[in-house]
Every structure is written in structure tokens, then in C-alpha cells.
Motif scaffolding. Sequence first.
Motif, short mmCIF file in Angstrom:
data_model
loop_
_atom_site.label_atom_id
_atom_site.label_comp_id
_atom_site.label_asym_id
_atom_site.label_seq_id
_atom_site.Cartn_x
_atom_site.Cartn_y
_atom_site.Cartn_z
N MET A 12 0.82 -1.21 0.00
CA MET A 12 0.00 0.00 0.00
C MET A 12 0.86 1.26 0.00
SD MET A 12 -3.12 -1.00 2.51
CE MET A 12 -4.00 0.53 2.19
N ARG A 13 2.05 1.18 0.57
CA ARG A 13 2.95 2.35 0.56
C ARG A 13 3.36 2.68 -0.87
NH1 ARG A 13 8.60 3.85 2.26
NH2 ARG A 13 9.26 1.81 1.59
N LYS A 14 3.49 1.66 -1.70
CA LYS A 14 3.85 1.88 -3.10
C LYS A 14 2.65 2.32 -3.94
CE LYS A 14 7.52 -1.52 -2.86
NZ LYS A 14 7.89 -2.90 -3.16
N ASN A 15 1.45 1.85 -3.55
CA ASN A 15 0.25 2.18 -4.30
C ASN A 15 -0.95 2.10 -3.36
OD1 ASN A 15 -1.91 2.48 -6.01
ND2 ASN A 15 -1.57 0.60 -7.16
N THR A 52 -2.64 11.64 -1.61
CA THR A 52 -2.35 11.87 -3.01
C THR A 52 -1.07 12.68 -3.09
OG1 THR A 52 -4.70 11.90 -3.52
CG2 THR A 52 -3.21 12.91 -5.13
N ARG A 53 -0.08 12.16 -3.78
CA ARG A 53 1.16 12.91 -3.99
C ARG A 53 0.99 13.76 -5.23
NH1 ARG A 53 4.88 8.19 -3.89
NH2 ARG A 53 5.40 9.03 -5.91
N LEU A 54 1.41 15.00 -5.16
CA LEU A 54 1.25 15.93 -6.26
C LEU A 54 2.59 16.24 -6.91
CD1 LEU A 54 -1.10 18.46 -4.45
CD2 LEU A 54 -1.77 16.55 -5.90
N ASP A 55 2.57 16.46 -8.21
CA ASP A 55 3.76 16.93 -8.91
C ASP A 55 3.71 18.45 -8.87
OD1 ASP A 55 5.73 17.78 -10.68
OD2 ASP A 55 5.33 16.17 -12.11
N LEU A 56 4.43 19.02 -7.92
CA LEU A 56 4.38 20.46 -7.71
C LEU A 56 4.87 21.24 -8.92
CD1 LEU A 56 5.60 20.44 -4.02
CD2 LEU A 56 3.26 20.79 -4.83
N ARG A 57 5.87 20.71 -9.59
CA ARG A 57 6.39 21.38 -10.79
C ARG A 57 5.33 21.44 -11.88
NH1 ARG A 57 11.78 22.10 -9.68
NH2 ARG A 57 12.69 20.59 -8.27
N ALA A 58 4.57 20.37 -12.04
CA ALA A 58 3.51 20.34 -13.05
C ALA A 58 2.40 21.33 -12.70
CB ALA A 58 2.94 18.93 -13.18
N MET A 59 2.30 21.70 -11.42
CA MET A 59 1.30 22.66 -10.98
C MET A 59 1.81 24.10 -11.07
SD MET A 59 -0.09 20.60 -7.65
CE MET A 59 -1.11 21.96 -7.12
N GLY A 60 3.01 24.28 -11.63
CA GLY A 60 3.56 25.62 -11.78
C GLY A 60 4.36 26.07 -10.57
N LEU A 61 4.63 25.17 -9.65
CA LEU A 61 5.41 25.50 -8.45
C LEU A 61 6.80 24.87 -8.61
CD1 LEU A 61 2.57 24.83 -5.87
CD2 LEU A 61 3.36 27.05 -6.74
N ALA A 139 14.40 12.31 -4.99
CA ALA A 139 14.11 10.95 -5.40
C ALA A 139 13.19 10.31 -4.37
CB ALA A 139 15.40 10.14 -5.51
N GLN A 140 12.08 9.75 -4.83
CA GLN A 140 11.16 9.05 -3.95
C GLN A 140 11.67 7.63 -3.78
OE1 GLN A 140 8.49 10.42 -2.41
NE2 GLN A 140 8.20 8.54 -1.32
N LEU A 141 12.17 7.30 -2.60
CA LEU A 141 12.71 5.98 -2.34
C LEU A 141 11.59 5.04 -1.88
CD1 LEU A 141 16.01 6.98 -0.51
CD2 LEU A 141 15.62 6.58 -2.95
#
Length: 146
Positions: A12-15, A52-61, A139-141
Motif C-alpha cells: 500500500m505504501r507503493k500504491n 495523493t502525492r502531487l507533482d508540484l512542478r507540473a502545478m507551476g510550483l 528521489a522518492q525511495l
Amino acid sequence: MDKIDREILETMRKNSRISYTELGQKVFLSANTVSERVRRMQESGIILAFETRLDLRAMGLALIAIIDVKLSPGVAAVDFEAHIQDIPGIIEATLMTGSFDYMLRVACRDQDALVRLTELLRARGGVLESYTRVLLRSAQLRNRLA
């Protein structure tokens, strides 16, 4: 918690969106049994949330930074945490030991936004001193839990 619970948590930690049916197949249990184990781990406080993990760069941040802050004398940690709730861009605040009181993880559009955030910290948050580091890559380990 037994070995199967640890396998459930690791999967569950992975997905965290994996279905109980699929999760059950991975740990060789029925979906109902897996569901019951997950419910028990939630009730006991082992599982705190599904996020939910967000891609901050894709959000303009695109500018992600760590700001270490030292609080002004007399500013309590709980008061500082209350002040920063309304400052946009602060993602996480961690109370630390050492020469700084807090480590803030922030996300901003650009350098100007980072400057404004830092100025707000000093003006409204009771920050005496700050030290900022810009993150270049993260890097997300997915290491197994101990």
C-alpha cells in the motif's frame, strides 16, 4: 502486526489505491480478510491516511525549498504553527532539535514568490533568522520498512 500486515503496508505504501482484491492476491488472502486487516490498522493508528502525492512542478510550483527557521524569543511552537497555516506555499513544518527550531518545506512559482514567503515568515510568523536551501532534485525511495 504480523508478517502479512507488513506486506500489506509495504504494498500500500507503493500504491495506496490498490484494490483489496489485488492486494489479497499479492498476500494470498481474500479481499474481505485484507479489508479487515487494513481497517484494524487504521483503527489502531498504524495507517494514518491515504494520500495523493502531487507533482508540484507540473502545478507551476517549480521552486521547491527547505527553509530552516529560528523563532524569536517568546514565540511558542504552537503559536508559530498557527501563524503559518495561512501562508501560501508552506507544505510541511517540522519541529527540530539543533540551532534552528523548524524546517519548512515550501513550493513557490519563482524566486520572487520565495522572497515574499520569507518576508511573511518574518513579519507574521515570529521568525528571527532563516536559512534557505533550494532543492535541485528529489528521489522518492521505496525502501522496505524496517
